[in-house]
Enzyme design. Structure first.
Site, mmCIF file in Angstrom:
data_model
loop_
_atom_site.group_PDB
_atom_site.id
_atom_site.type_symbol
_atom_site.label_atom_id
_atom_site.label_comp_id
_atom_site.label_asym_id
_atom_site.label_seq_id
_atom_site.Cartn_x
_atom_site.Cartn_y
_atom_site.Cartn_z
ATOM 1 N N ARG A 45 0.853 -1.199 0.000
ATOM 2 C CA ARG A 45 0.000 0.000 0.000
ATOM 3 C C ARG A 45 0.886 1.245 0.000
ATOM 4 O O ARG A 45 0.634 2.194 -0.700
ATOM 5 C CB ARG A 45 -0.946 0.026 1.210
ATOM 6 N N TYR A 51 -16.924 18.410 -13.664
ATOM 7 C CA TYR A 51 -17.262 16.991 -13.822
ATOM 8 C C TYR A 51 -18.260 16.595 -12.724
ATOM 9 O O TYR A 51 -18.043 16.902 -11.548
ATOM 10 C CB TYR A 51 -15.983 16.154 -13.722
ATOM 11 N N ASP A 66 -7.679 19.854 -13.334
ATOM 12 C CA ASP A 66 -8.043 18.536 -13.839
ATOM 13 C C ASP A 66 -7.698 18.535 -15.331
ATOM 14 O O ASP A 66 -8.361 19.187 -16.135
ATOM 15 C CB ASP A 66 -9.541 18.291 -13.604
ATOM 16 N N LYS A 106 -9.222 7.724 -18.919
ATOM 17 C CA LYS A 106 -9.547 8.306 -20.221
ATOM 18 C C LYS A 106 -8.325 8.224 -21.152
ATOM 19 O O LYS A 106 -7.933 7.138 -21.517
ATOM 20 C CB LYS A 106 -10.053 9.733 -20.043
HETATM 21 C C1 LIG Z 1 -13.954 10.675 -15.764
HETATM 22 C C2 LIG Z 1 -13.492 11.942 -15.154
HETATM 23 C C3 LIG Z 1 -13.184 12.029 -13.784
HETATM 24 C C4 LIG Z 1 -13.376 10.856 -12.840
HETATM 25 O O1 LIG Z 1 -12.508 9.823 -13.102
HETATM 26 P P1 LIG Z 1 -12.821 8.274 -12.782
HETATM 27 O O2 LIG Z 1 -11.589 7.595 -13.272
HETATM 28 O O3 LIG Z 1 -14.066 7.901 -13.510
HETATM 29 O O4 LIG Z 1 -13.004 8.174 -11.298
HETATM 30 C C5 LIG Z 1 -12.712 13.231 -13.307
HETATM 31 N N1 LIG Z 1 -12.574 14.304 -14.094
HETATM 32 C C6 LIG Z 1 -12.880 14.272 -15.410
HETATM 33 C C7 LIG Z 1 -12.705 15.491 -16.235
HETATM 34 C C8 LIG Z 1 -13.348 13.091 -15.980
HETATM 35 O O5 LIG Z 1 -13.677 13.072 -17.290
#
Ligand SMILES: *Cc1c(COP(=O)(O)O)cnc(C)c1O
Length: 394
Positions: free
Chosen positions: A47, A99, A171, A196
């Site tokens: 961890r 988001y 982000d 993504k």
């Molecule tokens: C999908 C997404 C998240 C969340 O990520 P997960 O991997 O689904 O927890 C956060 N910010 C943006 C811009 C996203 O597209």
């Protein structure tokens, strides 16, 4: 500015010093043998630290020009780790069309611990100037936003944040460090949903935090170990494999998306097209300055602005698969009003540009001619229907 080019990215992935393996080994272990109590090779419990995850974290830090990176079990777990830097009484200023999952976490989890959030349109710096108070400890921006792809000037917000001693977190999921480098523009922290583009193949859930300073790195490291939302070794390896082709993929996603955005604009069934690479996009000027390409996401609405029309079009697509998420090699399409933005009241949704017929495309890596033919055929059917409806109405 030193852009992350393909050579740098590919060679940031280490060769195994022990065996010469060109692929990072997957250390599927929970613990590590110690020579004497407290004497070990830098790893005591998985961890706290795992060599495969550590390799990904180092690669991510290089990719985003930070001092350290941290891998989490999801993008939201990464965001959660950043929020744990705050304490009761602190306030977050966040981008208004944030988001949905981040909104849920900020509002429905952290507000009950005494952390408040104000949502503002961060594309206008004066909104932030007006909203800042002595309580403000974190500015949270997403750029581009989802689904209308609004762009915030990171450099300008960075100057403002610094002047008030506020942390700035970006982000960077939609743009990726290939197109936009927040830490070089004045941000303190970057987060990713590596689910993504970084993973890039729609086959895992993962998140990353990258910090600009050692002080923040120490804090996030502590939180990561204390809360425990770490990324598993195999998923760490999958993200590394995704990153190997990130520069190449992002280049092609951007080329494909720009061509489709231009073609969509000229189709009679299409109303608005949102793509930062189009000269009429509200934030095109800052996009041109801040990005080295415009990315793979396009949103568009239809002249016949109804959910039924959008649904009809989505059902007629062959290559664009109807699904939430984005950033994979396969093209995806979604209908924000009934999918990702369903929980937002219609009035509020319309204010942020999410019309009833709005469709968001995650443009994949198929041949762009095939993708256009797919969209064109579905749009033609939609267009014929609209004309038939108008004739009937008269
Ligand atoms: C999908 C997404 C998240 C969340 O990520 P997960 O991997 O689904 O927890 C956060 N910010 C943006 C811009 C996203 O597209």
């Amino acid at each position: 500015m030193s852009q992350s080019n393909a050579t740098q990215v590919i060679h940031s992935i280490p060769v195994c010093e022990l065996t010469g393996a060109v692929s990072v080994p997957i250390y599927q272990t929970s613990t590590f043998v110690q020579e004497a109590p407290g004497v070990h090779k830098g790893y005591d419990y998985a961890r706290s630290n795992n060599p495969t995850r550590a390799a990904l974290e180092k690669i991510a830090a290089q990719l985003e020009h930070g001092v350290a990176g941290f891998a989490f079990a999801s993008g939201l777990a990464a965001i959660d780790a950043v929020l744990k830097l705050l304490k009761a009484g602190d306030e977050i200023l966040a981008v208004d069309d944030i988001y949905g999952g981040a909104f849920r976490l900020f509002t429905h989890v952290y507000e009950k611990f005494g952390i408040t959030v104000q949502y503002v349109d961060t594309t206008r710096i004066e909104n932030l100037v007006d909203a800042i108070s002595p309580k403000t400890k974190l500015i949270w921006i997403e750029t581009p936003t989802n689904p209308t792809l609004k762009i915030t000037d990171i450099q300008a917000v960075g100057v403002l944040a610094k002047a008030h001693d506020i942390l700035l977190c970006v982000d960077n999921t939609f743009a990726t460090p290939i197109l936009q480098e927040p830490l070089l523009l004045g941000a303190d922290l970057v987060v990713h949903s590596a689910t993504k583009y970084l993973g890039g193949h729609s086959d895992l859930i993962a998140g990353l935090v990258i910090t600009k300073s050692q002080e923040l790195a120490d804090q996030i490291k502590f939180i990561q170990n204390a809360s425990g939302g770490i990324l598993a070794p195999f998923d760490s390896w999958l993200v590394i494999r995704g990153i190997e082709t990130l520069p190449l993929r992002i280049k092609q996603h951007s080329v494909n998306a720009l061509q489709l955005a231009e073609a969509l604009e000229n189709h009679p069934a299409v109303d608005k097209v949102y793509y930062p690479g189009l000269p009429h996009h509200v934030n095109h000027a800052i996009a041109k300055k801040q990005f080295s390409g415009f990315g793979g996401i396009i949103s568009f609405s239809l002249k016949n602005d109804t959910a039924e029309q959008a649904t009809h079009l989505l059902k007629n697509l062959r290559y664009f698969k109807l699904a939430e998420s984005l950033g994979g090699v396969k093209s995806l399409a979604c209908h924000p009003a009934s999918m990702t933005h369903k929980s937002i009241p219609r009035e509020k949704r319309l204010q942020t540009g999410v019309q009833d017929s709005l469709i968001r495309l995650s443009v994949g890596l198929e041949e762009v001619e095939d993708l256009w033919k797919d969209l064109f055929d579905a749009l033609e059917i939609a267009h014929e229907q609209t004309i038939a409806q108008i004739c009937k109405a008269h």
